[in-house]
Write a protein that holds these residues in place. Sequence first.
Motif, PDB file in Angstrom:
ATOM      1  N   THR A 109      13.043 -16.917  -0.039  1.00  0.00           N
ATOM      2  CA  THR A 109      12.661 -15.787   0.812  1.00  0.00           C
ATOM      3  C   THR A 109      13.871 -14.922   1.122  1.00  0.00           C
ATOM      4  O   THR A 109      13.792 -13.692   1.101  1.00  0.00           O
ATOM      5  CB  THR A 109      12.010 -16.311   2.113  1.00  0.00           C
ATOM      6  OG1 THR A 109      10.874 -17.105   1.773  1.00  0.00           O
ATOM      7  CG2 THR A 109      11.589 -15.168   3.022  1.00  0.00           C
ATOM      8  N   TYR A 118       5.472 -15.043   7.023  1.00  0.00           N
ATOM      9  CA  TYR A 118       4.415 -14.774   6.040  1.00  0.00           C
ATOM     10  C   TYR A 118       3.060 -14.730   6.745  1.00  0.00           C
ATOM     11  O   TYR A 118       2.158 -14.053   6.331  1.00  0.00           O
ATOM     12  CB  TYR A 118       4.397 -15.828   4.936  1.00  0.00           C
ATOM     13  CG  TYR A 118       5.551 -15.703   3.968  1.00  0.00           C
ATOM     14  CD1 TYR A 118       5.534 -14.741   2.968  1.00  0.00           C
ATOM     15  CD2 TYR A 118       6.651 -16.552   4.045  1.00  0.00           C
ATOM     16  CE1 TYR A 118       6.577 -14.628   2.059  1.00  0.00           C
ATOM     17  CE2 TYR A 118       7.699 -16.439   3.141  1.00  0.00           C
ATOM     18  CZ  TYR A 118       7.656 -15.480   2.152  1.00  0.00           C
ATOM     19  OH  TYR A 118       8.695 -15.369   1.252  1.00  0.00           O
ATOM     20  N   LYS A 132      11.502 -13.358   8.807  1.00  0.00           N
ATOM     21  CA  LYS A 132      10.345 -13.175   7.924  1.00  0.00           C
ATOM     22  C   LYS A 132       9.255 -14.164   8.299  1.00  0.00           C
ATOM     23  O   LYS A 132       9.475 -15.374   8.288  1.00  0.00           O
ATOM     24  CB  LYS A 132      10.750 -13.374   6.457  1.00  0.00           C
ATOM     25  CG  LYS A 132       9.581 -13.330   5.487  1.00  0.00           C
ATOM     26  CD  LYS A 132       8.913 -11.977   5.467  1.00  0.00           C
ATOM     27  CE  LYS A 132       7.593 -12.010   4.704  1.00  0.00           C
ATOM     28  NZ  LYS A 132       6.908 -10.693   4.777  1.00  0.00           N
ATOM     29  N   VAL A 144      10.219  -9.044  -1.153  1.00  0.00           N
ATOM     30  CA  VAL A 144       9.560  -9.417   0.100  1.00  0.00           C
ATOM     31  C   VAL A 144      10.108  -8.521   1.208  1.00  0.00           C
ATOM     32  O   VAL A 144      11.312  -8.247   1.271  1.00  0.00           O
ATOM     33  CB  VAL A 144       9.837 -10.912   0.415  1.00  0.00           C
ATOM     34  CG1 VAL A 144       9.607 -11.228   1.874  1.00  0.00           C
ATOM     35  CG2 VAL A 144       9.003 -11.809  -0.474  1.00  0.00           C
TER      36      VAL A 144
END
Length: 239
Positions: free
Chosen positions: A45, A13, A11, A54
């Motif tokens: 997260t 951002y 991940k 997310v």
Amino acid sequence: MALLELKNITKRYNHECCALDDVSFSVDKGEFVSVIGPSGSGKSTLLRCINRIVEPTTGEICVDGVISSSLNKKKLRKLRTKIGMIFQHYNLVERLTVIENVLHGRLGYKSTLAGVFGRYSQEEKRQAFQILEMLGLNDQVNKRCDQLSGGQKQRVGIARALVQNPKLILCDEPIASLDPNASKIIMDHLRNISTEMGITVIVNLHQVEVALKYSDRIIGVNNGKVVFDGPPSELTTRQ
Ligand code: ADP
Ligand code: ADP
């Protein structure tokens, strides 16, 4: 078959920050897993990717045999009912009562509050009262949540997750705002939910000693990477 499987989850951002970096692991039904690591290491997260609040940048997550990235909105909503969430700051509707907050859990987080109470069947209400009793909240059912202590609020959060009949409960720092006494009550309940109800529990924690005491398994993260994955006994011998 594993209840939860993460394959190569990354991940970002934004371009500089890699909150999760190629994370892979699987969790069996009924396992009690603690995720530990310093602030900013990617614990929140990780949980948010599992219920897809997310969106992972790359990788695949499979919950109860279903690959979550392949789902349309309706199927994703259905999958989310299998996943209960518990938050550090409880995320209750403070001006509503305990029972209203708990029944509201069934509708998911984005439903409107209009007429919360009238919509439920006798069976749903009976189950909600039973869960509140199990959590020692029978005297609080009609109190507004803004009149409760932190520990009581977190038990309402647990009850709200349980009325969904989830297969998996994700807890993001559930005891970070509580004193040691209330923390113990919450951790004991979470442990029971795993042992007695066979629900898989994943808990983000700051305190290693709590993770050591309660978990079947500890996953350590740092800078978005899994740096430890094993039973508490293995972590102790490494230290
Ligand atoms: P933890 O729960 O372990 O404190 P987080 O998952 O909250 O870790 O954060 C991991 C990293 O991702 C941190 O560097 C954090 O600043 C960053 N981050 C978290 N949420 C966002 C966001 N919404 N936008 C940008 N960066 C974020
Ligand atoms: P936590 O206790 O989960 O680590 P934080 O204070 O890190 O909480 O984050 C609180 C909120 O801010 C979260 O919604 C997170 O996604 C967001 N956030 C964290 N870091 C960043 C960042 N660098 N940029 C934007 N949002 C962020």
